[in-house]
Design an enzyme around this catalytic site. Sequence first.
Site, PDB file in Angstrom:
ATOM      1  N   LEU A   1       0.815  -1.212   0.000  1.00  0.00           N
ATOM      2  CA  LEU A   1       0.000   0.000   0.000  1.00  0.00           C
ATOM      3  C   LEU A   1       0.852   1.267   0.000  1.00  0.00           C
ATOM      4  O   LEU A   1       2.023   1.233   0.393  1.00  0.00           O
ATOM      5  CB  LEU A   1      -0.917   0.015   1.218  1.00  0.00           C
ATOM      6  CG  LEU A   1      -2.012  -1.062   1.297  1.00  0.00           C
ATOM      7  CD1 LEU A   1      -2.677  -1.017   2.675  1.00  0.00           C
ATOM      8  CD2 LEU A   1      -3.042  -0.876   0.194  1.00  0.00           C
ATOM      9  N   SER A   2       0.258   2.366  -0.407  1.00  0.00           N
ATOM     10  CA  SER A   2       0.913   3.662  -0.282  1.00  0.00           C
ATOM     11  C   SER A   2       1.187   3.918   1.196  1.00  0.00           C
ATOM     12  O   SER A   2       0.307   3.738   2.043  1.00  0.00           O
ATOM     13  CB  SER A   2      -0.001   4.764  -0.833  1.00  0.00           C
ATOM     14  OG  SER A   2       0.574   6.042  -0.658  1.00  0.00           O
ATOM     15  N   GLY A   3       2.420   4.302   1.518  1.00  0.00           N
ATOM     16  CA  GLY A   3       2.783   4.549   2.900  1.00  0.00           C
ATOM     17  C   GLY A   3       3.231   3.315   3.662  1.00  0.00           C
ATOM     18  O   GLY A   3       3.518   3.396   4.858  1.00  0.00           O
ATOM     19  N   SER A   4       3.318   2.189   2.967  1.00  0.00           N
ATOM     20  CA  SER A   4       3.709   0.944   3.647  1.00  0.00           C
ATOM     21  C   SER A   4       5.195   0.907   3.979  1.00  0.00           C
ATOM     22  O   SER A   4       5.618   0.178   4.880  1.00  0.00           O
ATOM     23  CB  SER A   4       3.354  -0.270   2.773  1.00  0.00           C
ATOM     24  OG  SER A   4       4.052  -0.223   1.538  1.00  0.00           O
ATOM     25  N   GLY A   5       5.994   1.678   3.251  1.00  0.00           N
ATOM     26  CA  GLY A   5       7.438   1.691   3.491  1.00  0.00           C
ATOM     27  C   GLY A   5       8.256   1.125   2.345  1.00  0.00           C
ATOM     28  O   GLY A   5       9.457   0.897   2.489  1.00  0.00           O
TER      29      GLY A   5
ATOM     30  N   SER B   1       9.389   2.420  -0.577  1.00  0.00           N
ATOM     31  CA  SER B   1      10.509   3.247  -1.036  1.00  0.00           C
ATOM     32  C   SER B   1      11.593   3.354   0.024  1.00  0.00           C
ATOM     33  O   SER B   1      12.791   3.307  -0.282  1.00  0.00           O
ATOM     34  CB  SER B   1      10.014   4.648  -1.419  1.00  0.00           C
ATOM     35  OG  SER B   1       9.159   4.583  -2.552  1.00  0.00           O
TER      36      SER B   1
ATOM     37  N   SER C   1       1.647  -1.481  -7.323  1.00  0.00           N
ATOM     38  CA  SER C   1       1.314  -2.614  -8.196  1.00  0.00           C
ATOM     39  C   SER C   1       0.223  -3.475  -7.567  1.00  0.00           C
ATOM     40  O   SER C   1       0.472  -4.612  -7.157  1.00  0.00           O
ATOM     41  CB  SER C   1       2.568  -3.444  -8.519  1.00  0.00           C
ATOM     42  OG  SER C   1       3.338  -3.753  -7.388  1.00  0.00           O
TER      43      SER C   1
END
Length: 206
Positions: free
Chosen positions: A34-38, A40, A107
């Site tokens: 998810l977005s914000g999952s870590g 990057s 993705s």
Amino acid sequence: MEEKNIVWHDTNITKNDRNSLLNQKPCVLWFTGLSGSGKSTIANAVERKLFNKSRKTYLLDGDNVRHGLNKDLGFLESDRIENIRRIGEVSKLFVDAGLIVLTAFISPFKSDRQIAKSLVGYDEFIEIFIDTPLEICEERDSKGFYKKARSGAIKNFTGIDSPYEKPENPQIHIKTAKNTVEECVDIIINHLIKFGYIEENNDYSI
């Protein structure tokens, strides 16, 4: 130009030649979550460890790619599918060049990740599920996306009004609620060592 008039051109330098020169086993480290999952954050930390020991790498980040290669794409389902298709093709080229390529993309769809996987060898694609509960991702919300999605300002946002299909059998399953960034990195590095992508007798300190 019709596809039948396009012929693959073989080059003099082969994939095996490049692998031997770089002295590493190329692969795709496909970070999904998810977005914000870590994704990057962890991908960057993994690349730093590999880079410090002279491993040849390249990191493809979701936001960065949309500034250039995929700047023409929006966030409709069809655009998101095309976004991942292009990244899969670029990753394939990096693997052919002998690199360890790290991709940090939500993705969200299993079928798209499967297509990306099918583009490289069976042992060249390592799916890494960055498993972080939605409520934690929303608490982080460093870019304010979840707040906008909840208010309706952003449509088709994964986890809110667009689905995220969790990997069923990822090679690496990272639970960020239970592990620090350093521990997550160690899990991934140890996997690369265990399966021969990098050598064990190196100090992978940051």
